[in-house]
Design a protein around this motif. Structure first.
Motif, PDB file in Angstrom:
ATOM      1  N   HIS A  10     -38.944 -32.373 -13.181  1.00  0.00           N
ATOM      2  CA  HIS A  10     -39.066 -33.442 -12.190  1.00  0.00           C
ATOM      3  C   HIS A  10     -37.780 -33.639 -11.383  1.00  0.00           C
ATOM      4  CE1 HIS A  10     -42.905 -34.732 -13.826  1.00  0.00           C
ATOM      5  NE2 HIS A  10     -42.378 -34.730 -15.039  1.00  0.00           N
ATOM      6  N   THR A  11     -36.757 -32.826 -11.643  1.00  0.00           N
ATOM      7  CA  THR A  11     -35.475 -33.007 -10.968  1.00  0.00           C
ATOM      8  C   THR A  11     -35.074 -31.745 -10.208  1.00  0.00           C
ATOM      9  OG1 THR A  11     -34.287 -32.325 -12.977  1.00  0.00           O
ATOM     10  CG2 THR A  11     -34.631 -34.683 -12.648  1.00  0.00           C
ATOM     11  N   GLU A  12     -34.190 -31.932  -9.235  1.00  0.00           N
ATOM     12  CA  GLU A  12     -33.666 -30.799  -8.475  1.00  0.00           C
ATOM     13  C   GLU A  12     -32.501 -30.164  -9.236  1.00  0.00           C
ATOM     14  OE1 GLU A  12     -31.856 -30.093  -3.984  1.00  0.00           O
ATOM     15  OE2 GLU A  12     -31.357 -31.915  -5.085  1.00  0.00           O
ATOM     16  N   ILE A  13     -31.503 -30.971  -9.584  1.00  0.00           N
ATOM     17  CA  ILE A  13     -30.352 -30.543 -10.385  1.00  0.00           C
ATOM     18  C   ILE A  13     -30.204 -31.538 -11.529  1.00  0.00           C
ATOM     19  CG2 ILE A  13     -27.851 -30.153 -10.421  1.00  0.00           C
ATOM     20  CD1 ILE A  13     -28.002 -29.623  -7.403  1.00  0.00           C
ATOM     21  N   LEU A  14     -30.067 -31.031 -12.735  1.00  0.00           N
ATOM     22  CA  LEU A  14     -29.863 -31.869 -13.918  1.00  0.00           C
ATOM     23  C   LEU A  14     -28.574 -31.446 -14.608  1.00  0.00           C
ATOM     24  CD1 LEU A  14     -30.725 -33.921 -16.108  1.00  0.00           C
ATOM     25  CD2 LEU A  14     -32.053 -32.062 -17.174  1.00  0.00           C
ATOM     26  N   LYS A  15     -27.679 -32.403 -14.841  1.00  0.00           N
ATOM     27  CA  LYS A  15     -26.418 -32.122 -15.521  1.00  0.00           C
ATOM     28  C   LYS A  15     -26.284 -33.015 -16.749  1.00  0.00           C
ATOM     29  CE  LYS A  15     -23.859 -30.658 -11.401  1.00  0.00           C
ATOM     30  NZ  LYS A  15     -22.580 -30.760 -10.653  1.00  0.00           N
ATOM     31  N   ILE A  16     -26.078 -32.394 -17.903  1.00  0.00           N
ATOM     32  CA  ILE A  16     -25.800 -33.144 -19.119  1.00  0.00           C
ATOM     33  C   ILE A  16     -24.287 -33.353 -19.160  1.00  0.00           C
ATOM     34  CG2 ILE A  16     -26.113 -33.277 -21.608  1.00  0.00           C
ATOM     35  CD1 ILE A  16     -28.706 -33.070 -19.933  1.00  0.00           C
ATOM     36  N   LEU A  17     -23.855 -34.581 -18.965  1.00  0.00           N
ATOM     37  CA  LEU A  17     -22.423 -34.866 -18.888  1.00  0.00           C
ATOM     38  C   LEU A  17     -21.763 -34.916 -20.257  1.00  0.00           C
ATOM     39  CD1 LEU A  17     -22.498 -37.624 -16.118  1.00  0.00           C
ATOM     40  CD2 LEU A  17     -22.142 -35.162 -15.852  1.00  0.00           C
ATOM     41  N   GLY A  18     -22.566 -35.138 -21.312  1.00  0.00           N
ATOM     42  CA  GLY A  18     -22.005 -35.120 -22.659  1.00  0.00           C
ATOM     43  C   GLY A  18     -22.766 -35.999 -23.619  1.00  0.00           C
ATOM     44  N   ALA A  19     -22.662 -35.668 -24.921  1.00  0.00           N
ATOM     45  CA  ALA A  19     -23.188 -36.492 -26.004  1.00  0.00           C
ATOM     46  C   ALA A  19     -21.994 -36.946 -26.834  1.00  0.00           C
ATOM     47  CB  ALA A  19     -24.179 -35.700 -26.854  1.00  0.00           C
ATOM     48  N   TYR A  20     -21.915 -38.240 -27.134  1.00  0.00           N
ATOM     49  CA  TYR A  20     -20.673 -38.781 -27.678  1.00  0.00           C
ATOM     50  C   TYR A  20     -20.927 -40.085 -28.432  1.00  0.00           C
ATOM     51  CZ  TYR A  20     -21.369 -41.517 -23.439  1.00  0.00           C
ATOM     52  OH  TYR A  20     -21.919 -42.298 -22.478  1.00  0.00           O
ATOM     53  N   ASN A  21     -19.885 -40.540 -29.122  1.00  0.00           N
ATOM     54  CA  ASN A  21     -19.896 -41.841 -29.771  1.00  0.00           C
ATOM     55  C   ASN A  21     -18.977 -42.802 -29.030  1.00  0.00           C
ATOM     56  OD1 ASN A  21     -21.503 -41.669 -32.452  1.00  0.00           O
ATOM     57  ND2 ASN A  21     -20.325 -39.781 -32.396  1.00  0.00           N
ATOM     58  N   VAL A  22     -19.155 -44.087 -29.307  1.00  0.00           N
ATOM     59  CA  VAL A  22     -18.377 -45.134 -28.645  1.00  0.00           C
ATOM     60  C   VAL A  22     -17.483 -45.819 -29.668  1.00  0.00           C
ATOM     61  CG1 VAL A  22     -18.468 -47.251 -27.280  1.00  0.00           C
ATOM     62  CG2 VAL A  22     -20.260 -45.512 -27.016  1.00  0.00           C
ATOM     63  N   LEU A  23     -16.190 -45.880 -29.364  1.00  0.00           N
ATOM     64  CA  LEU A  23     -15.229 -46.537 -30.242  1.00  0.00           C
ATOM     65  C   LEU A  23     -14.616 -47.743 -29.551  1.00  0.00           C
ATOM     66  CD1 LEU A  23     -13.213 -43.529 -31.728  1.00  0.00           C
ATOM     67  CD2 LEU A  23     -14.902 -44.947 -32.897  1.00  0.00           C
ATOM     68  N   PRO A  24     -14.797 -48.945 -30.106  1.00  0.00           N
ATOM     69  CA  PRO A  24     -14.049 -50.092 -29.568  1.00  0.00           C
ATOM     70  C   PRO A  24     -12.571 -49.896 -29.853  1.00  0.00           C
ATOM     71  CG  PRO A  24     -15.881 -50.786 -30.972  1.00  0.00           C
ATOM     72  CD  PRO A  24     -15.701 -49.332 -31.201  1.00  0.00           C
ATOM     73  N   ILE A  25     -11.717 -50.377 -28.955  1.00  0.00           N
ATOM     74  CA  ILE A  25     -10.288 -50.229 -29.148  1.00  0.00           C
ATOM     75  C   ILE A  25      -9.835 -50.866 -30.444  1.00  0.00           C
ATOM     76  CG2 ILE A  25      -8.050 -51.009 -28.253  1.00  0.00           C
ATOM     77  CD1 ILE A  25      -9.093 -48.563 -26.869  1.00  0.00           C
TER      78      ILE A  25
END
Length: 291
Positions: A272-287
């Motif tokens: 369904h898309t023209e260009i698809l980019k996976i920017l990354g899979a990651y976790n979130v750390l509070p400071i």
């Protein structure tokens, strides 16, 4: 090996503060040493990684008051070889720094556009007649304050200490619950310290363009994730810069791109898309976790 970490400079920016916390945590977690490399702009810090001048970059992506940092998103779309490895969430507390004797003496205020926007209400209330001038970073103007005593800058209390400058007002952001999310970005996959915990990624970020601006074009991609029970934590459009009315879409999803369910969703999304980019899979750390 000593890792080089690009970030928005000069020293004292909030991005540098996030990078310092990350370096300290990385060293404690893995024993890897790292050095900070300041760059004048956010795109330059990302290009430094893309060109192999730095191993990682720490860049701001979203603020809880002002929203997305569009220059980060636009640059990541342009660079195909960068991947998000980790997210950091930093509490932001702005101060007004100046050598002026009081607020009435101030004629000009400098800061990064994001910081100026986050303090817009305070500025309108207490400095309604001053000239507001955007700069590349919150610390860029600090070195001129001693010579220009009618000038002020919005930056952190840490920056005031680094440059040995007086603070005229503290806590000037319009909402005290003010947080900025940063991404740690590298070329391809890189061990950023969190991988040692073996925890699956909590978020995946992606971006895509549409083949045509037709009714319901965006509904189909959204339905894919809704039907599979994958939650979207953010969606935003940016102009393609090709023609008026054409947009890119950026999404943050609360799932790991490597999971079977997400793999299925991404496979269908490509149709369904023209260009698809996976920017990354990651976790979130509070400071707070990094202290």
């Amino acid at each position: 090996m000593t890792l080089s970490i690009a970030h928005l400079g000069p020293p004292g920016t909030y991005t540098e503060q996030a990078a310092v916390f990350y370096v300290n945590w990385l060293t404690k977690s893995t024993g890897v040493e790292a050095r900070l490399c300041p760059y004048p702009t956010i795109p330059q810090s990302l290009y430094a990684v893309a060109d192999g001048q730095a191993h990682l970059a720490v860049v701001p992506v979203e603020n809880s008051i002002e929203g997305s940092v569009t220059t980060t998103m636009d640059t990541l779309w342009q660079l195909d070889n960068l991947r998000i490895q980790l997210a950091l969430v930093l509490p932001i507390a702005h101060t007004l720094i100046s050598c002026a004797s009081n607020l009435d003496k101030i004629k000009t205020v400098y800061s990064h556009p994001q910081a100026l926007a986050q303090c817009q209400g305070w500025l309108e209330r207490f400095l309604p007649d001053v000239q507001i001038i955007p700069s590349n970073s919150t610390t860029e103007a600090l070195q001129r304050l001693e010579q220009e005593t009618t000038t002020a800058a919005i930056a952190s209390s840490r920056a005031a200490q680094l440059y040995n400058l007086p603070i005229l007002a503290s806590g000037i952001n319009d909402n005290l619950e003010n947080f900025t999310r940063f991404w740690v970005v590298s070329q391809g996959e890189m061990d950023t310290g969190y991988q040692a915990t073996k925890a699956p990624a909590s978020h995946t970020s992606l971006a895509f363009s549409m083949p045509a601006n037709t009714p319901g074009a965006l509904v189909k991609p959204l339905q894919i994730f809704a039907q599979l029970g994958i939650n979207l934590s953010r969606i935003e459009s940016r102009p393609t810069k090709r023609s008026l009315g054409e947009y890119l879409f950026f999404m943050d999803l609360e799932a790991d791109a490597k999971e079977a369910q997400m793999q299925s969703a991404l496979a269908e999304l490509t149709t369904h898309t023209e260009i698809l980019k996976i920017l990354g899979a990651y976790n979130v750390l509070p400071i707070a976790t990094l202290n």
